[in-house]
Design a protein around this motif. Structure first.
Motif, PDB file in Angstrom:
ATOM      1  N   PHE A 112      -6.806  -2.356   2.926  1.00 53.69           N
ATOM      2  CA  PHE A 112      -6.338  -2.831   4.232  1.00 53.69           C
ATOM      3  C   PHE A 112      -4.821  -2.995   4.205  1.00 53.69           C
ATOM      4  O   PHE A 112      -4.279  -3.711   3.348  1.00 53.69           O
ATOM      5  CB  PHE A 112      -7.005  -4.158   4.584  1.00 53.69           C
ATOM      6  CG  PHE A 112      -8.483  -4.039   4.807  1.00 53.69           C
ATOM      7  CD1 PHE A 112      -8.985  -3.726   6.060  1.00 53.69           C
ATOM      8  CD2 PHE A 112      -9.374  -4.226   3.761  1.00 53.69           C
ATOM      9  CE1 PHE A 112     -10.350  -3.604   6.269  1.00 53.69           C
ATOM     10  CE2 PHE A 112     -10.736  -4.098   3.956  1.00 53.69           C
ATOM     11  CZ  PHE A 112     -11.226  -3.788   5.206  1.00 53.69           C
TER      12      PHE A 112
ATOM     13  N   ALA B   4      -4.013   6.008   0.833  1.00 50.36           N
ATOM     14  CA  ALA B   4      -5.384   5.567   1.053  1.00 50.36           C
ATOM     15  C   ALA B   4      -6.049   5.048  -0.208  1.00 50.36           C
ATOM     16  O   ALA B   4      -7.001   4.253  -0.138  1.00 50.36           O
ATOM     17  CB  ALA B   4      -6.212   6.711   1.634  1.00 50.36           C
ATOM     18  N   THR B   5      -5.590   5.443  -1.379  1.00 52.19           N
ATOM     19  CA  THR B   5      -6.243   5.033  -2.635  1.00 52.19           C
ATOM     20  C   THR B   5      -5.300   4.378  -3.635  1.00 52.19           C
ATOM     21  O   THR B   5      -5.700   4.106  -4.759  1.00 52.19           O
ATOM     22  CB  THR B   5      -6.897   6.255  -3.315  1.00 52.19           C
ATOM     23  OG1 THR B   5      -5.887   7.210  -3.625  1.00 52.19           O
ATOM     24  CG2 THR B   5      -7.956   6.876  -2.415  1.00 52.19           C
TER      25      THR B   5
ATOM     26  N   GLN C 110       0.829  -1.204   0.000  1.00 50.93           N
ATOM     27  CA  GLN C 110       0.000   0.000   0.000  1.00 50.93           C
ATOM     28  C   GLN C 110       0.865   1.256   0.000  1.00 50.93           C
ATOM     29  O   GLN C 110       1.861   1.353   0.715  1.00 50.93           O
ATOM     30  CB  GLN C 110      -0.934   0.014   1.207  1.00 50.93           C
ATOM     31  CG  GLN C 110      -1.944   1.158   1.172  1.00 50.93           C
ATOM     32  CD  GLN C 110      -3.040   1.010   2.204  1.00 50.93           C
ATOM     33  OE1 GLN C 110      -3.101   0.010   2.909  1.00 50.93           O
ATOM     34  NE2 GLN C 110      -3.924   2.004   2.292  1.00 50.93           N
TER      35      GLN C 110
ATOM     36  N   GLU D 185     -12.058   7.223  -4.216  1.00 43.71           N
ATOM     37  CA  GLU D 185     -12.164   7.748  -2.855  1.00 43.71           C
ATOM     38  C   GLU D 185     -13.268   7.006  -2.111  1.00 43.71           C
ATOM     39  O   GLU D 185     -14.355   6.775  -2.655  1.00 43.71           O
ATOM     40  CB  GLU D 185     -12.477   9.246  -2.883  1.00 43.71           C
ATOM     41  CG  GLU D 185     -11.367  10.116  -3.440  1.00 43.71           C
ATOM     42  CD  GLU D 185     -10.214  10.297  -2.449  1.00 43.71           C
ATOM     43  OE1 GLU D 185     -10.395   9.961  -1.262  1.00 43.71           O
ATOM     44  OE2 GLU D 185      -9.147  10.765  -2.876  1.00 43.71           O
ATOM     45  N   GLY D 186     -12.976   6.603  -0.884  1.00 42.66           N
ATOM     46  CA  GLY D 186     -13.952   5.892  -0.080  1.00 42.66           C
ATOM     47  C   GLY D 186     -13.813   4.383  -0.130  1.00 42.66           C
ATOM     48  O   GLY D 186     -14.380   3.687   0.715  1.00 42.66           O
ATOM     49  N   TYR D 187     -13.084   3.864  -1.117  1.00 48.84           N
ATOM     50  CA  TYR D 187     -12.835   2.416  -1.180  1.00 48.84           C
ATOM     51  C   TYR D 187     -11.822   2.064  -0.094  1.00 48.84           C
ATOM     52  O   TYR D 187     -10.801   2.736   0.058  1.00 48.84           O
ATOM     53  CB  TYR D 187     -12.303   2.032  -2.551  1.00 48.84           C
ATOM     54  CG  TYR D 187     -12.374   0.547  -2.850  1.00 48.84           C
ATOM     55  CD1 TYR D 187     -13.333   0.045  -3.713  1.00 48.84           C
ATOM     56  CD2 TYR D 187     -11.480  -0.355  -2.279  1.00 48.84           C
ATOM     57  CE1 TYR D 187     -13.396  -1.308  -4.004  1.00 48.84           C
ATOM     58  CE2 TYR D 187     -11.546  -1.705  -2.549  1.00 48.84           C
ATOM     59  CZ  TYR D 187     -12.506  -2.187  -3.410  1.00 48.84           C
ATOM     60  OH  TYR D 187     -12.580  -3.530  -3.681  1.00 48.84           O
ATOM     61  N   VAL D 188     -12.095   1.027   0.684  1.00 53.86           N
ATOM     62  CA  VAL D 188     -11.245   0.695   1.829  1.00 53.86           C
ATOM     63  C   VAL D 188     -10.148  -0.281   1.409  1.00 53.86           C
ATOM     64  O   VAL D 188     -10.433  -1.389   0.932  1.00 53.86           O
ATOM     65  CB  VAL D 188     -12.074   0.093   2.981  1.00 53.86           C
ATOM     66  CG1 VAL D 188     -11.159  -0.271   4.152  1.00 53.86           C
ATOM     67  CG2 VAL D 188     -13.147   1.074   3.428  1.00 53.86           C
TER      68      VAL D 188
END
Length: 625
Positions: free
Chosen positions: A190, A166-167, A163, A185-188
């Motif tokens: 991990f 965040a995106t 990772q 945006e908003g996709y999680v």
């Protein structure tokens, strides 16, 4: 070692393998395809009709041809479309700052539904090279890439996960190129994921220095549950005649090329073939083996027995015979294998050519048969399209007649010989369009190198069966003193109908006596048989049953149900009809005379289509004095 193997398997990969022909059409006078549109210069008006939507963002979406050979981005604020729709698009073609061809739409009208499946890519193939770039027309590719251009195509890539923010994350399948992936945006995402599957559209982005790298705009990302690795040693036996003449034209190094191709093909199945050129390549002199051509050979039973005998000398290995063949032309002999024998037959490498190049996929294809996979096409390839069309018309024009393997995730394949080396992605017979499974390893198409999830499940099931028996498929044939189930007296049958079934259609010589007791059951059905015992004593009782796609699970008892349970539940599910081999039920003292055994259906595998039961025979083996 474990991580090295994981890296090998996650190279999901078709390195150096042409898996589809991106945008491979010729421009027409009136644009109709996405490829036609990409051949038009910036600023020209364009229109597309009935194209499948593969991905949607807030102000843009991607469309793709049904044949999965070309896709393009469409800019349209407030479009209200979603993946799985069809759309008519009108607008203007242009190129963005990242050199991706796009349509600036003035209208985007929904027009029905159609879902595109992603193509499985190796990381090093994502993006591809330039395609017909002339001025602003065509499509630029990724810097330094020479593969087929796939910008705009819906793709799936597997690999290790790193990772970035965040995106954004990097996906690495050990192909030599890490793929940058982005999510909305908003996709999680991990941070503790290790291996992932990412599905999205292939795009490209400028690095600001005149170079362009691939980017996967992902709409779906999920952690991979790593299944057990199935590692299998492969042993090649090069064959000549009894006098040493007519030796197969294969070297240890050439066989390595076959193994490498198979490893790339079956990596998504977590199947890895091990081969050492120094120790896994030997020679034999056997005219019998050298001449074998398969089940139609008049000497097949003798050849099969000899092949199995040689294979038994290499337990826990897949044994392959590279032969010359019975004819003067060593290129005329074919390769073959199947589940009811324990070897793979191949041509000589230097004589195995397909579509004008070495037939690198031969071992991968034939070992697929060894693992229970059948052709995507049902018959010998038709000599011409007209022959296929005439057959289709004369037999009711049902597309399912061309479903060779019965698997829902492989397309019905007419199997037309002249199309094997073409780039056609569809064929139309009597008005019916057949998408061709050109990338599937069990087809005959040029350098096919893909397996589907259902093929993976079948291959792993058969390999687990083989690995449990030293790579020899279990058999019910040749049992000493069998007690044939179909001859045993039936005491009771509760919600069960019992029949004697001839097993010849599923492989002559694979079942004891060639017949079995076939029970038509539902969940909870039961039936009782009388087991004859000549003299009292302690015996091991083995059951020989049958696997099939619609068989259920059974539990055995001595006496009636709930009297005295013997053995573990036996799951009769198998992806094809096949003998189970010996299944030990119990070792204990039996009285002389008839002993009652009851079988009750206790459920079924989630993969099974029914609760049927097949019992071939039983064997009592004396134990002790």
């Amino acid at each position: 070692m474990v991580f090295r193997l994981l890296r090998i398997v996650l190279a999901v990969t078709f390195a150096g393998i042409t898996i589809f022909s991106a945008c491979s059409v010729v421009a027409q006078s009136a644009p109709r395809t996405i490829a036609d549109v990409k051949l038009i210069s910036d600023g020209e008006p364009v229109s597309l009709y009935q194209k499948a939507v593969t991905y949607t963002g807030q102000d843009f979406f991607y469309v793709e041809e049904d044949e999965r050979n070309c896709g393009i981005r469409v800019e349209m604020p407030g479009h209200r479309l979603s993946a799985g729709m069809r759309v008519n698009v009108v607008g203007t073609i242009f190129t963005n700052d990242h050199q991706e061809r796009m349509i600036m739409a003035t209208s985007a009208t929904p027009e029905g539904e159609f879902t595109i499946k992603p193509i499985l890519f190796r990381g090093s193939n994502v993006g591809g090279g330039d395609w017909n770039v002339r001025g602003s027309s065509g499509q630029m590719g990724v810097t330094g890439s020479t593969g087929l251009n796939n910008i705009g195509i819906l793709a799936r890539v597997l690999g290790s996960y790193e990772q970035i923010d965040a995106t954004t994350f990097l996906l690495d399948d050990d192909s030599g190129k890490k793929i940058k992936c982005s999510v909305p945006e908003g996709y999680v995402l991990f941070p503790d994921w290790q291996y992932v599957s990412a599905t999205g559209v292939v795009t490209m982005e400028s690095q600001g220095d005149g170079t362009y790298s691939p980017l996967l705009v992902a709409g779906k990302v999920g952690a991979l549950l790593v299944p057990p690795m199935l590692e299998l040693h492969v042993h090649c036996i090069r064959v000549s005649d009894d006098d040493g003449s007519r030796q197969a034209n294969t070297t240890a190094a050439q066989f390595q090329q076959w193994v490498d191709f198979a490893n790339a093909t079956f990596a998504p199945a977590w199947i890895h073939f091990l081969y050492d050129q120094a120790t896994d390549f030997t020679d034999i002199k056997s005219t019998l083996i050298n001449n074998m051509t398969g089940t139609g050979d008049p000497n097949w039973n003798q050849e099969k027995a000899a092949g199995n005998q040689y294979a038994a000398a290499y337990p826990n290995k897949i044994v392959c015979f590279s032969r010359y063949g019975p004819n003067a032309d060593p290129g005329a002999v074919g390769g073959f294998s199947w589940t009811d024998y324990n070897f793979v037959a191949l041509k000589g490498f230097a004589n195995a050519w397909h579509c004008g190049h070495p037939h690198l996929e031969q071992f991968a294809h034939e070992v697929g048969h060894y693992m229970g996979l059948v052709h995507t096409f049902p018959f010998d390839p038709f000599p011409t399209k007209n022959d296929a069309e005439n057959y289709f018309i004369n037999h009711g024009s049902d597309p399912n007649m061309f479903d060779g393997d019965g698997l829902s995730d492989t397309s019905p394949d007419p199997g037309i010989a002249p199309m094997e080396c073409s780039t056609d992605t569809t064929v139309t017979l009597d008005g019916v369009v057949f998408p061709l499974p050109r990338t599937n390893i069990m087809s005959y198409y040029n350098e096919a190198a893909e397996v589907t999830p259902m093929q993976i499940n079948r291959a792993r099931w058969f390999l687990n069966q083989r690995m449990a028996h030293n790579m020899a498929m279990p058999t019910n044939a040749g049992i000493a003193n069998p007690i044939e189930a179909e001859t045993m007296d039936v005491v009771q049958a509760i919600n069960t109908s019992l029949y004697v079934q001839d097993m010849a259609p599923w492989g002559s010589g694979n079942w004891s006596g060639g017949k079995q007791l076939f029970a038509v059951c539902s969940n909870g059905s039961a039936f009782s048989l009388l087991l004859p015992v000549a003299s009292a004593g302690t015996y091991r009782l083995d059951m020989y049953a049958t696997y099939a796609p619609d068989y259920g699970k059974i539990q055995a008892w001595l006496g009636l149900v709930d009297a005295y349970k013997i053995g573990s539940p036996f799951d009769g599910y198998g992806p094809i009809v096949a003998p189970s081999g010996a299944v030990t039920l119990t070792t204990q003292y039996f009285l002389a005379g008839n002993n009652m055994i009851t079988f009750k259906v206790t459920g079924k595998s989630a993969l099974s289509d029914g609760y049927l039961v097949g019992l071939d025979c039983f064997r009592l083996i004396p134990v002790g004095p």
